[in-house]
Design a protein around this motif. Structure first.
Motif, mmCIF file in Angstrom:
data_model
loop_
_atom_site.group_PDB
_atom_site.id
_atom_site.type_symbol
_atom_site.label_atom_id
_atom_site.label_comp_id
_atom_site.label_asym_id
_atom_site.label_seq_id
_atom_site.Cartn_x
_atom_site.Cartn_y
_atom_site.Cartn_z
ATOM 1 N N VAL A 184 4.394 -5.444 -6.541
ATOM 2 C CA VAL A 184 5.051 -6.701 -5.778
ATOM 3 C C VAL A 184 6.584 -6.679 -5.519
ATOM 4 O O VAL A 184 7.312 -6.552 -4.604
ATOM 5 N N GLN A 185 7.223 -6.548 -7.107
ATOM 6 C CA GLN A 185 8.645 -6.580 -7.158
ATOM 7 C C GLN A 185 9.190 -5.269 -6.550
ATOM 8 O O GLN A 185 10.080 -5.372 -5.958
ATOM 9 N N MET A 186 8.505 -3.918 -6.651
ATOM 10 C CA MET A 186 9.093 -2.875 -6.103
ATOM 11 C C MET A 186 9.150 -2.962 -4.561
ATOM 12 O O MET A 186 9.916 -2.707 -3.752
ATOM 13 N N GLU B 108 0.707 -1.287 0.048
ATOM 14 C CA GLU B 108 -0.135 -0.158 -0.059
ATOM 15 C C GLU B 108 0.970 1.182 -0.008
ATOM 16 O O GLU B 108 0.598 2.270 -0.584
ATOM 17 N N GLU B 109 1.716 1.219 0.706
ATOM 18 C CA GLU B 109 2.704 2.437 0.811
ATOM 19 C C GLU B 109 3.651 2.556 -0.565
ATOM 20 O O GLU B 109 3.710 3.857 -0.950
ATOM 21 N N VAL B 110 3.908 1.516 -1.229
ATOM 22 C CA VAL B 110 4.553 1.650 -2.682
ATOM 23 C C VAL B 110 3.463 2.005 -3.570
ATOM 24 O O VAL B 110 3.709 3.003 -4.370
ATOM 25 N N ARG B 111 2.169 1.874 -3.528
ATOM 26 C CA ARG B 111 1.218 2.207 -4.280
ATOM 27 C C ARG B 111 0.932 3.803 -4.037
ATOM 28 O O ARG B 111 0.618 4.586 -4.901
ATOM 29 N N ASN C 229 12.234 -3.598 0.415
ATOM 30 C CA ASN C 229 12.595 -4.237 1.651
ATOM 31 C C ASN C 229 14.006 -4.810 1.598
ATOM 32 O O ASN C 229 14.415 -4.918 2.622
ATOM 33 N N ALA C 230 14.335 -5.331 0.506
ATOM 34 C CA ALA C 230 15.788 -5.740 0.308
ATOM 35 C C ALA C 230 16.729 -4.799 0.566
ATOM 36 O O ALA C 230 17.910 -5.189 1.239
ATOM 37 N N ILE C 231 16.602 -3.417 0.054
ATOM 38 C CA ILE C 231 17.480 -2.327 0.611
ATOM 39 C C ILE C 231 17.419 -1.937 1.612
ATOM 40 O O ILE C 231 18.609 -1.952 2.258
ATOM 41 N N LEU C 232 16.422 -2.048 2.556
ATOM 42 C CA LEU C 232 16.347 -1.759 3.907
ATOM 43 C C LEU C 232 16.880 -2.835 4.695
ATOM 44 O O LEU C 232 17.754 -2.509 5.637
ATOM 45 N N ASP C 233 16.726 -4.004 4.381
ATOM 46 C CA ASP C 233 17.401 -5.139 4.984
ATOM 47 C C ASP C 233 19.066 -4.992 4.907
ATOM 48 O O ASP C 233 19.889 -5.327 6.041
ATOM 49 N N TYR C 234 19.276 -4.686 3.733
ATOM 50 C CA TYR C 234 20.794 -4.370 3.609
ATOM 51 C C TYR C 234 21.321 -3.343 4.371
ATOM 52 O O TYR C 234 22.516 -3.198 5.095
ATOM 53 N N LEU D 233 1.977 1.884 -11.998
ATOM 54 C CA LEU D 233 2.559 0.486 -11.755
ATOM 55 C C LEU D 233 1.462 -0.673 -11.722
ATOM 56 O O LEU D 233 0.416 -0.590 -11.140
ATOM 57 N N ASN D 234 1.640 -1.732 -12.592
ATOM 58 C CA ASN D 234 0.580 -2.985 -12.533
ATOM 59 C C ASN D 234 1.037 -3.508 -11.140
ATOM 60 O O ASN D 234 1.898 -3.618 -10.462
ATOM 61 N N PRO D 235 0.121 -4.507 -10.773
ATOM 62 C CA PRO D 235 0.063 -5.332 -9.746
ATOM 63 C C PRO D 235 1.584 -6.048 -9.377
ATOM 64 O O PRO D 235 2.214 -6.255 -8.503
ATOM 65 N N ASP D 236 1.952 -6.620 -10.664
ATOM 66 C CA ASP D 236 3.272 -7.197 -10.512
ATOM 67 C C ASP D 236 4.268 -6.520 -10.286
ATOM 68 O O ASP D 236 5.140 -6.905 -9.626
#
Length: 96
Positions: free
Chosen positions: A27-29, A8-11, A34-39, A21-24
């Motif tokens: 999800v990808q974004m 929802e935040e990405v949207r 989240n991967a960037i924030l984990d790093y 952005l389409n639904p796919d």
């Protein structure tokens, strides 16, 4: 691994940026952000207490040359190719 950024935040951000952005892609974004924030969280675990802060990644010395007074153009030479002069100054259209 808990999601830090929701779909929802990405949207919402995509809407603010006028991105369609389409639904796919949503999800990808979400996954990529989240991967960037984990790093970034992993980087926060590194002990940097003994590392001196820097302003640049590479040490640089002043690359400017000395400011030395040199000969100037003579007024006649500087004005020689001007389309219009008053003999002392360049004459240009008034701009306001």
């Amino acid at each position: 691994m808990k999601e830090k950024i929701t779909r929802e935040e990405v949207r919402h951000v995509a809407d603010l940026a006028r991105l369609d952005l389409n639904p796919d892609e949503e999800v990808q974004m979400t996954q990529q952000l989240n991967a960037i924030l984990d790093y970034m969280e992993k980087l926060n675990e590194v002990d940097t207490s003994q590392v001196e802060p820097t302003t640049h990644a590479v040490e640089r010395a002043n690359v400017f040359r000395e400011d030395v007074v040199g000969p100037s153009l003579q007024r006649d030479s500087a004005l020689a190719n001007a389309p219009q002069t008053d003999g002392v100054h360049f004459v240009v259209p008034k701009v306001i």
